[in-house]
Structures are given as structure tokens and as C-alpha cells.
Design an enzyme around this catalytic site. Structure first.
Site, PDB file in Angstrom:
ATOM      1  N   HIS A 230     -54.665 -53.931 -13.685  1.00 13.97           N
ATOM      2  CA  HIS A 230     -53.797 -52.971 -14.350  1.00 13.97           C
ATOM      3  C   HIS A 230     -54.643 -52.165 -15.350  1.00 13.97           C
ATOM      4  O   HIS A 230     -55.454 -52.757 -16.079  1.00 13.97           O
ATOM      5  CB  HIS A 230     -52.656 -53.707 -15.080  1.00 13.97           C
ATOM      6  CG  HIS A 230     -51.684 -52.805 -15.759  1.00 13.97           C
ATOM      7  ND1 HIS A 230     -50.694 -52.128 -15.076  1.00 13.97           N
ATOM      8  CD2 HIS A 230     -51.569 -52.435 -17.053  1.00 13.97           C
ATOM      9  CE1 HIS A 230     -50.009 -51.388 -15.927  1.00 13.97           C
ATOM     10  NE2 HIS A 230     -50.513 -51.546 -17.139  1.00 13.97           N
TER      11      HIS A 230
ATOM     12  N   ASN B 189     -53.792 -59.038  -9.733  1.00 14.40           N
ATOM     13  CA  ASN B 189     -53.559 -57.590  -9.808  1.00 14.40           C
ATOM     14  C   ASN B 189     -54.435 -57.011 -10.897  1.00 14.40           C
ATOM     15  O   ASN B 189     -54.730 -57.683 -11.893  1.00 14.40           O
ATOM     16  CB  ASN B 189     -52.081 -57.331 -10.141  1.00 14.40           C
ATOM     17  CG  ASN B 189     -51.761 -55.840 -10.287  1.00 14.40           C
ATOM     18  OD1 ASN B 189     -52.050 -55.053  -9.399  1.00 14.40           O
ATOM     19  ND2 ASN B 189     -51.186 -55.473 -11.422  1.00 14.40           N
TER      20      ASN B 189
ATOM     21  N   ASP C 190     -46.376 -57.172 -14.223  1.00 19.33           N
ATOM     22  CA  ASP C 190     -47.538 -57.178 -15.150  1.00 19.33           C
ATOM     23  C   ASP C 190     -47.412 -58.248 -16.228  1.00 19.33           C
ATOM     24  O   ASP C 190     -47.989 -58.116 -17.317  1.00 19.33           O
ATOM     25  CB  ASP C 190     -47.700 -55.793 -15.823  1.00 19.33           C
ATOM     26  CG  ASP C 190     -47.917 -54.684 -14.812  1.00 19.33           C
ATOM     27  OD1 ASP C 190     -47.473 -53.551 -15.090  1.00 19.33           O
ATOM     28  OD2 ASP C 190     -48.511 -54.963 -13.755  1.00 19.33           O
TER      29      ASP C 190
ATOM     30  N   LEU D  46     -48.718 -50.207  -4.949  1.00 21.37           N
ATOM     31  CA  LEU D  46     -47.631 -49.699  -5.790  1.00 21.37           C
ATOM     32  C   LEU D  46     -46.255 -50.224  -5.410  1.00 21.37           C
ATOM     33  O   LEU D  46     -45.243 -49.708  -5.855  1.00 21.37           O
ATOM     34  CB  LEU D  46     -47.660 -48.160  -5.789  1.00 21.37           C
ATOM     35  CG  LEU D  46     -48.901 -47.572  -6.452  1.00 21.37           C
ATOM     36  CD1 LEU D  46     -48.868 -46.055  -6.428  1.00 21.37           C
ATOM     37  CD2 LEU D  46     -49.065 -48.095  -7.880  1.00 21.37           C
TER      38      LEU D  46
ATOM     39  N   SER E 233     -56.983 -54.846 -17.243  1.00 25.99           N
ATOM     40  CA  SER E 233     -56.691 -56.291 -17.190  1.00 25.99           C
ATOM     41  C   SER E 233     -56.566 -56.751 -15.745  1.00 25.99           C
ATOM     42  O   SER E 233     -55.995 -56.023 -14.921  1.00 25.99           O
ATOM     43  CB  SER E 233     -55.338 -56.578 -17.886  1.00 25.99           C
ATOM     44  OG  SER E 233     -55.273 -55.985 -19.159  1.00 25.99           O
TER      45      SER E 233
ATOM     46  N   SER F 286     -60.499 -47.237  -4.660  1.00 31.36           N
ATOM     47  CA  SER F 286     -61.824 -47.332  -5.311  1.00 31.36           C
ATOM     48  C   SER F 286     -62.068 -48.744  -5.842  1.00 31.36           C
ATOM     49  O   SER F 286     -63.200 -49.218  -5.867  1.00 31.36           O
ATOM     50  CB  SER F 286     -61.953 -46.299  -6.435  1.00 31.36           C
ATOM     51  OG  SER F 286     -61.128 -46.636  -7.535  1.00 31.36           O
ATOM     52  N   ASN F 287     -61.012 -49.456  -6.229  1.00 33.97           N
ATOM     53  CA  ASN F 287     -61.192 -50.861  -6.637  1.00 33.97           C
ATOM     54  C   ASN F 287     -61.531 -51.721  -5.431  1.00 33.97           C
ATOM     55  O   ASN F 287     -62.339 -52.642  -5.511  1.00 33.97           O
ATOM     56  CB  ASN F 287     -59.942 -51.380  -7.347  1.00 33.97           C
ATOM     57  CG  ASN F 287     -59.922 -50.989  -8.827  1.00 33.97           C
ATOM     58  OD1 ASN F 287     -60.702 -51.504  -9.610  1.00 33.97           O
ATOM     59  ND2 ASN F 287     -59.065 -50.058  -9.163  1.00 33.97           N
TER      60      ASN F 287
HETATM   61  C1  GRF Z   1     -56.107 -48.329 -10.675  1.00 33.93           C
HETATM   62  O1  GRF Z   1     -56.100 -47.610 -11.890  1.00 33.93           O
HETATM   63  C2  GRF Z   1     -55.413 -49.652 -10.873  1.00 33.93           C
HETATM   64  O2  GRF Z   1     -55.562 -50.168 -12.187  1.00 33.93           O
HETATM   65  C3  GRF Z   1     -53.975 -49.300 -10.650  1.00 33.93           C
HETATM   66  O3  GRF Z   1     -53.977 -48.329  -9.617  1.00 33.93           O
HETATM   67  C4  GRF Z   1     -55.224 -47.654  -9.616  1.00 33.93           C
HETATM   68  C5  GRF Z   1     -55.798 -47.821  -8.241  1.00 33.93           C
HETATM   69  O4  GRF Z   1     -56.909 -47.022  -8.079  1.00 33.93           O
HETATM   70  N1  GRF Z   1     -53.202 -50.465 -10.287  1.00 33.93           N
HETATM   71  P1  GRF Z   1     -57.735 -47.181  -6.684  1.00 33.93           P
HETATM   72  O5  GRF Z   1     -56.748 -46.972  -5.557  1.00 33.93           O
HETATM   73  O6  GRF Z   1     -58.311 -48.576  -6.668  1.00 33.93           O
HETATM   74  O7  GRF Z   1     -58.783 -46.122  -6.774  1.00 33.93           O
END
Ligand code: GRF
Length: 209
Positions: free
Chosen positions: A110, A108, A151, A91, A142, A13-14
């Protein structure tokens, strides 16, 4: 044209927030050159295909070590003339092979207000569980430069959100994620504009209230 590589292991989603920001011209003179995942079933790869962006799945099981895996990713990215690498829910911990190949070019996102609630084992819902367990009155997200520590890299920008009295892990996670989708775009802009270098002095961090 600045070229991004986005690494993701999950829903993406990001990643989608970046794709949408490019489409609605919130991000200009930027393109996503490639999306890489270590998970074959990551929906982030489907988002790539739906948006005609090159997608690559690399299976860690095909490599003898994390270093060899990262060597392969570096090899792939070096052919793409990448200006910035964005870890968007990726991850796998990067080894020095990767970080040294793209120093100060990896960011990144977080889901907490670093340096709090970050580090080894602090990812996904575990972050929000820890925030609630600690009775925090606020949390947030962040964007930071990636360094060898987990991190720990210099923070580029942050956004605070309130923790509400009857919050659950899911309600807090959703509130933070909403802000992540805006912050990731701000972080890409700042990193590409070099307005924020990987500084060591925390007072220079960009924290939007
Ligand atoms: C997000 O909460 C990000 O902060 C963390 O993993 C999640 C990823 O969500 N690192 P998506 O895959 O972007 O929906």
C-alpha cells in the site's frame, strides 16, 4: 522452491520488481507460478507473457458475485501449490472466500504509512492527495498481511519517504513507488521466511527508517 502467485490490476511495476529480484538473485529459491488479473488490458499480464510466466485473466462480469469470482481464483491457485499470494496493485477487495482459503498467506503493498491513509477508497493517487491535503511531512509505503478489513492486516515492513514542500501528487507518487519496488521484495522475503507472523501487536512491526 517457494511458489508465488501475483495478483495485479494495472501496470505491474511492483510485479516487475519481483521478477527482476528473482532474475538478479536478490530473491532466491522463489518462482512466480502464476499472475492473475481482473483486467484484460492490465500491462501486468503482458509482463507475465514477456517473462514466460503463466498469466490468467478472469473477468468479474462472468461471475454472479464477488464470492463466486474469488471461488474461481481460489480454485485456480489451489492447483498451483502456492506458498504466498502477493497483491501488487490488485484493485478488487478480497472476500472471506479468498482470505479464509489462504489465511496468513496473502500480502499487499500500500502506498502510505499504514494505519494512516488506508482503508476504503484509499488507493492510487487518492492516497497521495490525502497526504498532501493533510500537510504531512512524510509518507511512505507498507507491506501487510491481508485480512478481512481493508488495509488493516498486521504490517510486515514499511519505508518512509519525505514529503517535499513543492510536491505534487505525481512527484510524491513517484517517490513512494520507487521505494515500493524495494519494499515489495523485502516483504516477500519476510513473509516467506515467516520472520514476521501476522501479529496483533503494532510494536512488533518492522519499520525501516
Ligand atoms: C502501487 O502504488 C501500489 O502501492 C498500489 O497500486 C500501485 C500499483 O502499481 N496498491 P503497479 O501496478 O505495481 O505499478
Amino acid at each position: 522452491m517457494k511458489r508465488l502467485a501475483v495478483l495485479a490490476s494495472g501496470s505491474g511495476s511492483n510485479l516487475q520488481a519481483i521478477i527482476d529480484a528473482i532474475k538478479n538473485k536478490d530473491l532466491t529459491d522463489v518462482e512466480i507460478a502464476i499472475i492473475v488479473s481482473n483486467k484484460k488490458d492490465a500491462y501486468a499480464l503482458e509482463r507475465a507473457r514477456l517473462n514466460n510466466i503463466e498469466d490468467v485473466f478472469l473477468n468479474p462480469k462472468d461471475f454472479n458475485s464477488n464470492e463466486d469470482f474469488d471461488k474461481k481464483i481460489v480454485e485456480v491457485l489451489k492447483t498451483k501449490e502456492i506458498d504466498l499470494i502477493v497483491l501488487a496493485g490488485y484493485l478488487k477487495i478480497l472476500t472471506d472466500v479468498f482470505i479464509n482459503a489462504f489465511e496468513n498467506k496473502i500480502i499487499n503493498i500500500h502506498p502510505a504509512l499504514l494505519p494512516h491513509f488506508g482503508g476504503k477508497g484509499m488507493y492510487g493517487k487518492k492516497v497521495h492527495e490525502a497526504v498532501l491535503k493533510n500537510n504531512e511531512k512524510e509518507s511512505g509505503c507498507s507491506v501487510h498481511y491481508v485480512t478481512l478489513g481493508i488495509d488493516e492486516g498486521p504490517i510486515i515492513c514499511q519505508k518512509k519517504v519525505p514529503v517535499l514542500p513543492n510536491d505534487t501528487v505525481d512527484t510524491l507518487a513517484a517517490r513512494v513507488l520507487d521505494e515500493e519496488h524495494k519494499l515489495i521484495v523485502e516483504g516477500v522475503k519476510l513473509a516467506l521466511s515467516c520472520k514476521v507472523i501476522a501479529c496483533k501487536d503494532p510494536t512488533k512491526y518492522n519499520i525501516s527508517s
